[in-house]
Design an enzyme around this catalytic site. Structure first.
Site, PDB file in Angstrom:
ATOM      1  N   LEU A  33       0.822  -1.207   0.000  1.00  0.00           N
ATOM      2  CA  LEU A  33       0.000   0.000   0.000  1.00  0.00           C
ATOM      3  C   LEU A  33       0.863   1.268   0.000  1.00  0.00           C
ATOM      4  O   LEU A  33       2.038   1.234   0.373  1.00  0.00           O
ATOM      5  CB  LEU A  33      -0.891   0.013   1.243  1.00  0.00           C
ATOM      6  CG  LEU A  33      -1.988  -1.043   1.320  1.00  0.00           C
ATOM      7  CD1 LEU A  33      -2.542  -1.108   2.740  1.00  0.00           C
ATOM      8  CD2 LEU A  33      -3.095  -0.744   0.316  1.00  0.00           C
ATOM      9  N   GLY A  37       6.295   2.288   3.212  1.00  0.00           N
ATOM     10  CA  GLY A  37       7.736   2.486   3.323  1.00  0.00           C
ATOM     11  C   GLY A  37       8.518   1.865   2.183  1.00  0.00           C
ATOM     12  O   GLY A  37       9.741   1.727   2.267  1.00  0.00           O
ATOM     13  N   LYS A  38       7.839   1.520   1.091  1.00  0.00           N
ATOM     14  CA  LYS A  38       8.505   0.870  -0.044  1.00  0.00           C
ATOM     15  C   LYS A  38       9.698   1.679  -0.542  1.00  0.00           C
ATOM     16  O   LYS A  38      10.793   1.139  -0.725  1.00  0.00           O
ATOM     17  CB  LYS A  38       7.511   0.658  -1.197  1.00  0.00           C
ATOM     18  CG  LYS A  38       6.407  -0.324  -0.917  1.00  0.00           C
ATOM     19  CD  LYS A  38       5.500  -0.520  -2.130  1.00  0.00           C
ATOM     20  CE  LYS A  38       4.844   0.733  -2.631  1.00  0.00           C
ATOM     21  NZ  LYS A  38       3.936   1.372  -1.627  1.00  0.00           N
ATOM     22  N   SER A  39       9.478   2.948  -0.808  1.00  0.00           N
ATOM     23  CA  SER A  39      10.548   3.776  -1.372  1.00  0.00           C
ATOM     24  C   SER A  39      11.697   3.957  -0.387  1.00  0.00           C
ATOM     25  O   SER A  39      12.874   3.927  -0.777  1.00  0.00           O
ATOM     26  CB  SER A  39       9.995   5.147  -1.783  1.00  0.00           C
ATOM     27  OG  SER A  39       9.063   5.001  -2.839  1.00  0.00           O
ATOM     28  N   SER A 106       1.602  -1.605  -7.256  1.00  0.00           N
ATOM     29  CA  SER A 106       1.237  -2.775  -8.074  1.00  0.00           C
ATOM     30  C   SER A 106       0.161  -3.609  -7.378  1.00  0.00           C
ATOM     31  O   SER A 106       0.418  -4.723  -6.926  1.00  0.00           O
ATOM     32  CB  SER A 106       2.466  -3.615  -8.435  1.00  0.00           C
ATOM     33  OG  SER A 106       3.342  -3.831  -7.362  1.00  0.00           O
TER      34      SER A 106
END
Length: 198
Positions: A33, A37-39, A106
């Protein structure tokens, strides 16, 4: 449309490029979502890999939306095309012998499977960055959840558009209770265990 095109063979192939770089190329496909904290994790992992002398490239969702994919919206069809373009670019970087990190919501399983098929089973590592929705909304670093809840953003993942969590990710990162160094260490350990790093 492609009837008159012929794939042109090249002498320097993917195996040669990987050998020159001394690494086994792959794509770490971060999904989760907005606000998980993906980036942040992707950036920290790339730094750790670069400090080990590895050849990397980070493909970030917002950055590609500002360039290569700036003509796309957020309908399901546009999201699918966004992921297709990203997967094609990632595949080129794998062919160049790179360790690629992608950070994209994604949201749909079918699109992630399409990416896996394009990139290749052996080089595609699905990484689920798992943070509860209420925590993502609490963080809301870009103020997007607030706008989505106010009706200012349509088709927002987790609010008015679905997120389909990975069914069997290669790496499952639970961010709650784990700091950034521990998460990066988990990812590095996986890469070593699977032979992508030595």
């Amino acid at each position: 449309m492609t009837d008159n095109l012929v794939w042109h063979p090249v002498t320097i192939d993917a195996a040669w490029r990987a050998r020159i770089k001394g690494q086994r190329p792959c794509v770490l496909w971060f999904t989760g979502l907005s606000g998980t904290g993906k980036s942040t994790i992707a950036n920290a992992l790339e730094l750790a890999l670069a400090e080990c002398g590895k050849h990397t490239y980070l493909l970030d969702g917002d950055n590609l939306r500002l360039g290569l994919c700036r003509d796309l919206g957020f309908s399901d069809a546009d999201r699918q095309e966004n992921i297709r373009r990203v997967a094609e670019v990632a595949r080129l970087f794998v062919d160049a012998g790179m360790l690629v990190i992608t950070a994209f919501i994604s949201p749909f399983q079918r699109d992630r499977e399409m990416a896996r098929e394009l990139i290749g089973e052996g080089a595609f590592i699905e990484v689920f960055i798992d943070t509860p929705l209420d925590e993502c909304e609490r963080r809301d670093p870009k103020g997007l959840y607030r706008k989505a809840r106010s009706g200012l953003i349509a088709n927002f993942t987790g609010v008015s558009s679905a997120y389909e969590p990975p069914l069997n990710p290669q790496v499952h990162i639970r961010t709650m209770g784990h700091d950034l160094p521990a998460i990066v260490a988990q990812l590095l350990d996986y890469l070593v265990e699977k032979g992508f790093l030595s």
